[in-house]
Design a protein around this motif. Structure first.
Motif, short mmCIF file in Angstrom:
data_model
loop_
_atom_site.label_atom_id
_atom_site.label_comp_id
_atom_site.label_asym_id
_atom_site.label_seq_id
_atom_site.Cartn_x
_atom_site.Cartn_y
_atom_site.Cartn_z
N VAL A 1 0.85 -1.18 0.00
CA VAL A 1 0.00 0.00 0.00
C VAL A 1 0.89 1.24 0.00
CG1 VAL A 1 -1.91 -1.14 1.20
CG2 VAL A 1 -0.25 0.14 2.52
N GLU B 1 -2.58 5.75 0.70
CA GLU B 1 -3.63 4.76 0.97
C GLU B 1 -3.71 4.45 2.45
OE1 GLU B 1 -3.78 2.14 -3.12
OE2 GLU B 1 -2.12 1.80 -1.73
N ASP C 1 -5.39 7.34 4.19
CA ASP C 1 -6.83 7.35 3.90
C ASP C 1 -7.59 6.31 4.71
OD1 ASP C 1 -6.45 9.42 2.12
OD2 ASP C 1 -6.65 8.17 0.32
N MET D 1 -9.49 -1.22 -0.44
CA MET D 1 -8.25 -1.09 -1.18
C MET D 1 -8.51 -1.23 -2.69
SD MET D 1 -6.41 -0.45 1.40
CE MET D 1 -5.08 0.05 0.37
N ARG D 2 -7.47 -1.01 -3.47
CA ARG D 2 -7.58 -1.10 -4.94
C ARG D 2 -8.16 -2.42 -5.41
NH1 ARG D 2 -1.97 1.00 -4.58
NH2 ARG D 2 -1.53 -1.18 -4.30
#
Length: 132
Positions: free
Chosen positions: A28, A32, A35, A44-45
């Protein structure tokens, strides 16, 4: 002054952002991590939902983490969460006592994320970000 600055720098430890060893989360970014811990996102992505674990106020690792990741001091962090709670926009992450408490909970739940002193990392957790 130079001696004091040198000692303060030497005392600073690396911080590891950790997840369960079987979590699908890979590396990460600093943004990220900030956040997630500031409640701006929990996803997450790759779509993994994460539950952040904070450390109680005042441990050095907490201050270092928030200064590095979110660019917030303890006072700024308290003010941020006071606004979030007051406006109904969020609640701060669950707090645990220390590195060992964070590591223990993260090692038991693949959806938790936390931060600890990098020297405390072992094979019960996986490091996804190292803050130097």
């Amino acid at each position: 002054f130079i001696t004091f600055t040198s000692l303060a720098s030497a005392a600073r430890s690396d911080i590891a952002v950790i997840v369960h060893p079987n979590a699908s989360v890979g590396a990460v970014t600093l943004q990220e991590a900030a956040d997630v811990f500031l409640g701006k996102t929990r996803e997450m992505r790759d779509g993994t939902m994460l539950i952040p674990l904070d450390q109680k106020q005042n441990p050095a690792v907490r201050s270092e983490f928030y200064l590095s990741a979110a660019k917030k001091s303890e006072a700024q962090l308290r003010a941020y969460w006071a606004r979030q709670v007051f406006t109904g926009q969020g609640e701060p992450p669950r707090s645990v006592a220390d590195d060992n408490g964070v590591k223990q909970l993260v090692s038991q739940n693949p959806n938790m994320i936390g931060y600890i002193d990098a020297d405390e990392v072992d094979d019960s957790v996986k490091t996804v970000l190292l803050i130097r």
